[in-house]
Design a protein around this motif. Structure first.
Motif, PDB file in Angstrom:
ATOM      1  N   LEU A   1       0.802  -1.220   0.000  1.00 42.09           N
ATOM      2  CA  LEU A   1       0.000   0.000   0.000  1.00 42.09           C
ATOM      3  C   LEU A   1       0.843   1.282   0.000  1.00 42.09           C
ATOM      4  N   PRO A   2       1.838   1.405   0.903  1.00 43.54           N
ATOM      5  CA  PRO A   2       2.689   2.603   0.822  1.00 43.54           C
ATOM      6  C   PRO A   2       3.432   2.687  -0.501  1.00 43.54           C
TER       7      PRO A   2
ATOM      8  N   LEU B   1       2.145   6.320  -7.168  1.00 43.64           N
ATOM      9  CA  LEU B   1       1.068   7.012  -7.865  1.00 43.64           C
ATOM     10  C   LEU B   1       1.012   8.497  -7.557  1.00 43.64           C
ATOM     11  N   HIS B   2       1.585   8.901  -6.408  1.00 40.40           N
ATOM     12  CA  HIS B   2       1.300  10.258  -5.999  1.00 40.40           C
ATOM     13  C   HIS B   2       1.780  11.345  -6.939  1.00 40.40           C
ATOM     14  N   PRO B   3       3.020  11.231  -7.465  1.00 40.27           N
ATOM     15  CA  PRO B   3       3.432  12.248  -8.450  1.00 40.27           C
ATOM     16  C   PRO B   3       2.499  12.281  -9.649  1.00 40.27           C
ATOM     17  N   LEU B   4       1.999  11.089 -10.033  1.00 37.71           N
ATOM     18  CA  LEU B   4       1.114  11.049 -11.202  1.00 37.71           C
ATOM     19  C   LEU B   4      -0.213  11.725 -10.924  1.00 37.71           C
TER      20      LEU B   4
ATOM     21  N   ALA C   1      -9.011  12.239  -4.952  1.00 32.14           N
ATOM     22  CA  ALA C   1      -8.848  10.786  -4.910  1.00 32.14           C
ATOM     23  C   ALA C   1      -7.439  10.427  -4.454  1.00 32.14           C
ATOM     24  N   GLY C   2      -6.454  11.190  -4.936  1.00 32.33           N
ATOM     25  CA  GLY C   2      -5.092  10.973  -4.458  1.00 32.33           C
ATOM     26  C   GLY C   2      -4.992  11.228  -2.969  1.00 32.33           C
ATOM     27  N   GLY C   3      -5.715  12.249  -2.496  1.00 34.81           N
ATOM     28  CA  GLY C   3      -5.729  12.540  -1.070  1.00 34.81           C
ATOM     29  C   GLY C   3      -6.359  11.416  -0.275  1.00 34.81           C
TER      30      GLY C   3
ATOM     31  N   SER D   1      -1.015   9.044   5.819  1.00 33.55           N
ATOM     32  CA  SER D   1       0.163   9.857   5.528  1.00 33.55           C
ATOM     33  C   SER D   1      -0.088  11.346   5.681  1.00 33.55           C
ATOM     34  N   VAL D   2      -1.258  11.747   6.142  1.00 37.27           N
ATOM     35  CA  VAL D   2      -1.485  13.182   6.302  1.00 37.27           C
ATOM     36  C   VAL D   2      -1.815  13.498   7.761  1.00 37.27           C
TER      37      VAL D   2
END
Lengths: 99, 94, 307, 116
Positions: C183-184, C190-193, C221-223, C231-232
């Motif tokens: 998952l991490p 994916l996050h940069p994308l 959705a990324g959030g 992670s936030v």
């Protein structure tokens, strides 16, 4: 020629996804239903790409890109938020195996 | 083709309405509301098509509608979860 | 021609079957999954009806955020809902009448749809397009010609966030069934994308399908993916609450500022002077996308963070 | 040259289709989650990959071709990591993989330690 070919391919993929959708109805576990949804989402991406090429609509590639990007969200949600119930109490876990 | 999709929208609309009023399970009601919203959007977009081109105003309305629908869904789901969900907070529940 | 008919027919049959499963199927999880697939097929329908903007929004919101919300709500609900008899005995005969009413409504809707005057506002919009500051018609309608609607829509979203947050503190997440090291990794890959794609959609909005709403939904959705991996943590800290709320309201505030500025300069609410239209619309779009992304994440918390 | 590329691309797309058919056939016919997962990932990676490659070969510009390849890359990441996520969770939830000794996984095997 290629247009007809791609349209036929898109129709075939859609019908094929319909066959896969039987798994959503049948189960038996939640994971199976999720897998069927994944297959359909992959097929939808392929259909969008083929339609975009056949009808010369470049915007469809963007839609397909979005689907590809968001395909992982559903799976990640499923394993971290929906299937967690099963971990905690054994009765729910037993139930899920049959379910 | 547009008549075909208008018919599809009407059928979906009827199904969603029956579901919306028949179910006791609130999650099903939220789903029925979403199906109803999709059917109405489909009707609007079908109407935007004509021989002389595509009317962008219903498209903009549907875009607005999709965002409002997701807000409604989120609010309804939060109400459902707080109403009947088991919270399973490690600190609170046995 | 026959092929496209076959395609439409398959889509329609699939949609009706999935809607049936969603509404009348016996299994709750199957209903939710059917609804998610229903959203996918709806995106294909929007493509067939030449509405790529809506297909983008449906893809971003339906596949990303609605699915995530439904799945996480399902995990928090009791497995079997307590059976409640909704109908009282004297209401039973009314069921048939309700069915008949729904059927008649369907017929009536079909008939009205068939009879509506067809040439819409396409010509009017096309003639005003030059004065709006953007080259894409749907964006022009959303942010300039009918900007008031969009302003109210952002206000509706903010109200929904207020409603969700007023229900109590944010719900703590459960531990997954097992350790999931993938998952991490997924989040990191994916996050940069996510950032790249939403910036791309935002930029494309001025001249092609795209714009603030799909961009904000993708970012949201990324959030949600970030929230899944916890992670936030700043979102739950006391110190950041004021900043978080300011960002949530940024889209609405920017909209209002532009609208009131228009009132001061030209005397009409929401009248954007033509030379300023392009940069102002860009500013609104950036602020709105950011707010929408945060609001999607706020919905997903199911309660107020930092309490 | 362009003609040749177009033929090549169409051929790649056509080769990609059987993988989707195999994926849905496997999803319908295979006996347990793990086997179905196995069938599905072929459609995700190879089927979509070949279609993307076939369309990228015919794409008008480099940017369009790169976008097709980006979609493939995203699906590779999502599908492979998603498969491990689902398989790990299924295993942790007590769905035993089908082995010759325990012919089916859909009925709980009697000698599993959890069935106390």
């Amino acid at each position: 020629m290629t247009t007809t070919l791609y349209l036929a391919a898109a129709t075939l993929l859609l019908a094929n996804a319909g066959v896969g959708a039987w798994r959503i109805w049948r189960g038996p576990t939640s994971a199976d239903r999720m897998l069927a949804a994944e297959l359909i989402s992959t097929s939808a991406i392929a259909v969008l790409l083929l339609l975009g090429a056949a009808l010369e609509l470049p915007a469809l590639v963007d839609v397909a890109l979005l689907f590809a990007l968001l395909a992982a969200i559903a799976t990640a949600n499923f394993v971290t938020r929906t299937w967690t119930l099963l971990h905690e109490d054994r009765s729910a876990r037993e139930e899920a195996r049959r379910d | 083709m547009s008549a075909f999709y208008a018919l599809l929208a009407a059928v979906l609309c009827a199904m969603a309405l029956v579901g919306l009023f028949r179910f006791a399970d609130p999650l099903r009601r939220v789903l029925a509301l979403n199906v109803l919203a999709s059917a109405v959007f489909l009707l609007l977009v079908t109407l935007a098509q004509s021989a002389e081109g595509i009317d962008p105003v219903p498209h903009a309305m549907v875009l607005t509608g999709i965002v409002v629908a997701v807000s409604t869904t989120a609010a309804a789901l939060a109400l459902v979860v707080h109403g009947q969900g088991r919270h399973r907070d490690p600190g609170q529940s046995p | 021609m026959a092929l496209s008919w076959a395609f439409d027919l398959l889509l329609a049959v699939g949609l009706i079957w999935l809607a049936w499963q969603t509404l009348f199927g016996h299994h709750r999880f199957a209903a939710v999954v059917s609804f998610m697939v229903f959203g996918l097929l709806m995106a294909l329908v929007w493509v067939r009806l030449s509405a790529p903007d809506i297909a983008l929004a449906e893809a971003a919101i339906g596949a990303g955020v609605t699915g995530a919300l439904l799945l996480s709500a399902l995990g928090r609900l009791p497995r079997h809902p307590e059976p409640r008899h909704l109908l009282r005995p004297w209401q039973r005969p009314l069921q048939l009448q309700a069915l008949a009413a729904a059927g008649m409504l369907a017929v009536w809707l079909g008939w009205v749809a068939h009879r509506l005057p067809r040439p819409g506002l396409a010509r009017e919009v096309a003639s005003d397009l030059a004065a709006t500051g953007v080259a894409h018609e749907v964006t022009a309608v959303l942010l300039n010609l009918r900007g008031l609607d969009t302003l109210l829509e952002v206000a509706v979203m903010l109200t929904a966030v207020a409603l969700v947050w007023s229900l109590g503190p944010a719900l703590r997440s459960f531990a997954p069934a097992t350790a999931l090291p993938g998952l991490p990794a997924l989040t990191h890959l994916l996050h940069p994308l996510f950032l790249l794609v939403s910036a791309y959609l935002l930029w494309r909005g001025s001249h092609a399908p795209g714009g603030a709403f799909p961009a904000g939904a993708v970012l949201g959705a990324g959030g949600v993916l970030l929230l899944l991996t916890d992670s936030v943590p700043w979102m739950h800290r006391e110190r950041y609450q004021r900043r978080l709320r300011a960002l949530l309201a940024a889209g609405l505030m920017m909209f209002l500022a532009v609208a009131l500025g228009g009132l001061l300069i030209t005397g009409t609410f929401f009248a954007i002077p033509t030379p300023l239209a392009a940069p102002l619309i860009l500013a609104i779009e950036v602020a709105t996308a950011l707010s929408i992304a945060l609001m999607m994440m706020a919905f997903y918390l199911y309660g107020e963070p930092g309490r | 040259m362009t003609e040749l590329l177009a033929w090549f691309g169409s051929a790649l797309v056509l080769i990609g289709l059987p993988f989707f058919v195999a994926g849905s056939l496997g999803l319908v016919r295979f006996p347990d989650v793990y086997a179905r997962l196995h069938a599905l990932t072929k459609a995700d990676t190879l089927g979509l990959g070949l279609i993307c490659l076939g369309l990228a070969v015919q794409a008008g510009s480099l940017a369009a071709a790169l976008k097709y390849l980006l979609i493939w890359l995203l699906m590779l990441v999502a599908s492979s990591i998603g498969a491990t996520l689902i398989a790990a969770t299924a295993l942790a939830c007590g769905i035993t993989p089908r082995t010759p000794a325990a012919p089916t996984s859909e009925r709980p095997a009697p000698r599993r330690p959890t069935a106390r």
